[in-house]
Write an enzyme that holds these catalytic residues in place. Structure first.
Site, PDB file in Angstrom:
ATOM      1  NE  ARG A 107      41.847  21.012 -23.638  1.00  0.00           N
ATOM      2  CZ  ARG A 107      42.777  21.174 -22.699  1.00  0.00           C
ATOM      3  NH1 ARG A 107      43.981  21.587 -23.026  1.00  0.00           N
ATOM      4  NH2 ARG A 107      42.505  20.965 -21.427  1.00  0.00           N
TER       5      ARG A 107
ATOM      6  CG  HIS B 152       5.099 -27.298 -10.303  1.00  0.00           C
ATOM      7  ND1 HIS B 152       5.950 -27.960  -9.459  1.00  0.00           N
ATOM      8  CD2 HIS B 152       5.441 -27.669 -11.570  1.00  0.00           C
ATOM      9  CE1 HIS B 152       6.791 -28.688 -10.177  1.00  0.00           C
ATOM     10  NE2 HIS B 152       6.504 -28.532 -11.457  1.00  0.00           N
TER      11      HIS B 152
ATOM     12  CB  CYS C 135       6.305 -32.018 -11.237  1.00  0.00           C
ATOM     13  SG  CYS C 135       6.808 -31.616 -12.934  1.00  0.00           S
TER      14      CYS C 135
END
Length: 884
Positions: free
Chosen positions: A353, A825, A725
């Site tokens: 089982r 950047h 930026c």
């Protein structure tokens, strides 16, 4: 290992481990059949709040538990009895059923007695054992494997003795998994009122559309109900009996005075209301059972019998002990325990089982059985997903505990060992992003980790990036491209959809590398975020990653944070944690005393490392928390140059200034309020950095009065003002946002220091670029991340200072060069340009140029970090969980 007498029950993991020389934790147990979903998440909170009640005796009558059972099953409380598991109740019922003799005389005429029992076999071995111990004669009634163990009630009735008897039936039966409708039993019970039909519904919660016999139960039917199997808490031992009141009373007399402990009562009472959990259990169990049955049936020589429970009965071709041999080989060679069924009446050593477990566990069993049953035949069975790449994940007790840095360290440590390793973070919330060589946006932390791995960064390493633009909203970047601005609720609603994108990105990366290093976000124990998590334990589960839980001991409360996090985690997530790391420790680790030992006793997990606080590490941080706490800016009171940086509310890509921090003659400081710009004297340079909400930050500069101080710096002739930026956009005459891209503001006047006008557009510029600084002729390299298009607002008064390699202007200045800005950047990262720019500040101040160059190189910092962390961690334990 040689097989002997099978154990009386499945689930005896200690004996199984001892028999094959393994650690019990290494045994994958298919011999005991529990809920494949595990226990409900509410288990640990219930236990925690009940601990204080253990100073008192439990309720001997289990009143609260029985009241909850009465509500769930719709039966009177007086017909229910709780015990220390159904086995306890089974043995008590057998004792209560036997005839009474002795000083009290024989049983009274109105007291039914049964001197024999019939068990429908094959069946649970303790039916016979309980009856024989009570002195009852036992007769088996066999169901046939040829009939797939279906119960024939006509044949059963014919086999019953003329005298009263106990009749034991499983519904569904153990080990066959077969059930039966209630109508034939009700009819048989009506025809044989002298018999007591004992129906074991221990596995009934796994059967869809099951109608328990507890409702409208005939008086000569008793029903066993098990809560430990349904809710996967066999260690608590909790079962129920539903029976006619007089029989219930006689069984209660056979039990100890306090048959159910306080913890079991509290857990059972709460779990009996878990209707949604049980509904999900039935659906998932059926799905997993059918998949496992198909896989077993494809194995050579295996017959699988139909089942309605959470287990499957199988029969092997071969000798009489074929299943026993298979059991032994699976246990010894693979650490897999199945239940050999030779001790079940009517079955021989060819039967076994297996419990239905998770899909991954079931796949492991099928693969092992395939190799054992037919080594020469390629097993047609494959796991539900390819074999996982070994993975380790750093999660934290909070944000900013050092997960990113530790992940980078682990990347470099494993890379130095010759392994192909890659980083991964499912979802990053940061305004500090970068651009990949193919022009996609991702978190800077994963860019650094990729470098630690010796890899070029790719967006798949950080498939979801959130860039906050307001208190409740953020721009969402998926696989390197923005998909829109979303409020938190909208994003949460899309998380499940995004998770498939995340897992696909991970699978693609993992397939190309030997080891994965993952990073979580915040804490995995945030109760309000658990249900839609895609970055912490949900990702760890997908990756099969071992989790190291990190606490920042420098901020205090680390032991409580680790213990509390573990306490709040659901059991499945808790099992993923393989150990703890105490980060940023200052001093001698011996000062920790018995804290680590206490944690181990409390949680069962070891502290696998105490990483020291590393001063001036020189690596970019994931977000601005450390920056704003002053942890990243070294104090240099004797520095020649003073550079002030405006700390905007929506400060973005602050790592543009990281390269300045390596210069020993330069002090970098944040400015947040009026009066801080000058601080007694004007700075030599003032940097206006990037922003995720340019218009809102422009308004903030005016509200605080910082705009006046910036203008004063620009007019002084002694301070150079630089915008990067969004900072360059602010230096212009105006910024327009006609579509409401960043905020509800349509236009904001700029600072008027450069004749520029900017319009924010929906399409985002993401570009990895090389450029030149025109006044010096020096090379620059970096990236563009912006929505704006910036143009001169008048024909004069502007000088181009930065030009992209393709000839496009990337930066502008005032003719005197004291106010300028650029979209690039990382422009200060170039050593030659940074030195030339700083020397220009020195000359303006009357100082001589600096002759000794200082390179901005992350490699020494990464190597130093890896050295320190490798010496601090139990790398043997880390290698063990990775399987290296």
């Amino acid at each position: 290992m040689t097989h002997g007498a099978p154990p009386a029950h499945g689930g005896h993991v200690l004996a199984l481990a001892a028999s094959c020389g393994r650690d019990p934790a290494d045994i994958l147990d298919f011999s005991a059949s529990m809920n494949p979903l595990g226990a409900p998440d509410s288990l640990r909170p219930i236990v925690s709040r009940t601990v204080s009640d253990l100073i008192r005796y439990p309720d001997p009558d289990s009143a609260g538990l029985l009241a909850a059972a009465s509500r769930r099953y719709g039966v009177p409380e007086e017909t229910l009895l709780a015990g220390n598991g159904t086995s306890d109740l089974l043995f008590a019922l057998a004792r209560a059923a036997r005839p009474r003799h002795g000083p009290g005389g024989p049983d009274a005429a109105d007291r039914p007695v049964w001197s024999r029992a019939v068990v429908a076999a094959p069946c649970y071995v303790d039916y016979r054992r309980a009856c024989e111990r009570a002195g009852l004669a036992v007769t088996p009634f066999f169901t046939s494997p040829e009939g797939e163990f279906a119960l024939d009630f006509t044949a059963l009735e014919a086999s019953l003795p003329e005298s009263p008897a106990l009749v034991f039936l499983g519904r569904p039966q153990n080990p066959t998994g077969r059930s039966f409708p209630d109508a034939p039993l009700r009819a048989l019970a009506a025809r044989r009122p002298d018999c007591l039909f004992v129906v074991d519904e221990a596995f009934a919660d796994f059967v869809p559309d099951f109608f328990s016999l507890t409702r409208e139960r005939p008086t000569n039917v008793a029903v066993f109900l098990s809560l430990t199997k349904s809710f996967a808490v066999p260690g608590l031992r909790l079962g129920l009996l539903a029976a006619e009141a007089a029989l219930r009373g006689r069984v209660r007399e056979q039990l100890a005075p306090w048959p159910v402990n306080a913890l079991a009562q509290a857990v059972g009472e709460a779990f009996l209301g878990e209707a949604a959990f049980l509904a999900r259990t039935r659906v998932e169990t059926a799905r997993l059972r059918e998949a496992l049955a198909r896989g077993l049936a494809e194995l050579p020589g295996v017959r699988v019998f139909p089942s309605q429970a959470n287990f499957l009965l199988c029969r092997l071709e071969g000798g009489e002990d074929a299943a026993l041999v298979l059991r032994d080989r699976l246990l010894a060679g693979h650490g897999l325990a199945i239940r050999a069924c030779a001790d079940f009446e009517g079955l021989c050593g060819r039967f076994f089982r297996v419990a239905v477990r998770s899909g991954e566990d079931n796949a492991r069993l099928l693969a092992a059985m395939g190799r054992l049953l037919d080594p020469a035949r390629p097993c047609p069975l494959r796991p539900a997903r390819p074999a996982r790449t070994p993975a380790i994940m750093f999660q934290g007790t909070a944000s900013n505990v050092g997960k990113s840095v530790l992940a980078a360290a682990m990347c470099r440590i494993l890379h130095r060992r010759g392994l192909s390793v890659a980083p991964f973070k499912a979802q990053n919330m940061s305004l500090n992003s970068g651009v990949t060589p193919d022009g996609l946006e991702m978190g800077r932390a994963q860019i650094l980790q990729a470098r630690a791995c010796g890899l070029a960064p790719e967006a798949a390493m950080n498939p979801v990036l959130l860039k906050p633009s307001s208190e409740t909203g953020a721009q969402v970047v998926v696989l390197g491209r923005p998909v829109g601005n979303m409020e938190a609720r909208t994003y949460f609603a899309r998380k499940r959809e995004l998770f498939s994108t995340v897992t696909a990105a991970y699978d693609g990366l993992a397939a190309r590398h030997e080891v994965m290093v993952l990073e979580g976000a915040g804490s995995p124990a945030e109760i309000n975020l658990m249900s839609h998590d895609i970055v912490n334990m949900a990702m760890a589960a997908h990756a099969g990653a071992a989790v190291l839980l990190v606490a920042d001991i420098d901020r205090g409360g680390s032991f409580a944070a680790l213990a509390g996090t573990m306490e709040l985690l659901p059991e499945a997530d808790r099992r993923r944690v393989c150990g703890f790391v105490l980060n940023r420790f200052r001093g001698d680790p011996k000062l920790l005393g018995d804290g680590p030992d206490f944690l181990r006793r409390l949680t069962g997990r070891r502290v696998l490392g105490v990483a020291p606080n590393i001063a001036n590490l020189g690596l970019p941080e994931e977000d601005s928390v450390s920056l704003r706490a002053g942890e990243l800016l070294p104090v240099r009171r004797d520095a020649d140059l003073d550079v002030a940086v405006i700390d905007l509310p929506h400060l973005s890509n602050f790592t543009d200034c990281d390269a300045l921090l390596v210069e020993p003659d330069t002090a970098v400081r944040l400015v947040r309020a009026p009066g801080e710009v000058a601080g007694g004297h004007l700075p030599d340079a003032l940097i206006l950095p990037g922003s995720k909400n340019t218009l809102a930050d422009l308004a903030w500069l005016r509200d605080t009065g910082l705009d006046v101080e910036i203008a004063a710096c620009a007019a002084s002739g002694r301070c150079e003002v630089v915008g990067v930026c969004a900072g360059m956009q602010m230096l212009g005459d105006e910024v327009r946002d006609p579509t409401g891209l960043e905020s509800g503001r349509e236009r904001e006047a700029g600072l008027g220091l450069l004749p520029l006008a900017t319009e924010l557009l929906a399409e985002k510029t993401l570009r990895f670029v090389t450029a030149v600084h025109l006044p010096s002729g020096l090379a620059l390299a970096g990236y563009e991340i912006h929505h704006g298009v910036t143009r001169p607002s008048c024909a004069s008064g502007l000088v181009e200072v930065v030009r992209r390699q393709d000839g496009q202007a990337l930066g502008h200045a005032r003719p005197d060069g004291l106010v300028w800005g650029s979209y690039l950047h990382g422009l200060f990262d170039a050593d030659a340009f940074r030195r030339a720019w700083l020397d220009g500040l020195r000359r303006r101040k009357g100082l001589a140029p600096r002759t000794i160059p200082t390179p901005y190189d992350l490699e020494p910092a990464l190597s130093r970090l890896a050295d320190v962390v490798e010496a601090s961690l139990d790398m043997q334990a880390v290698e063990a969980v990775l399987g290296l």
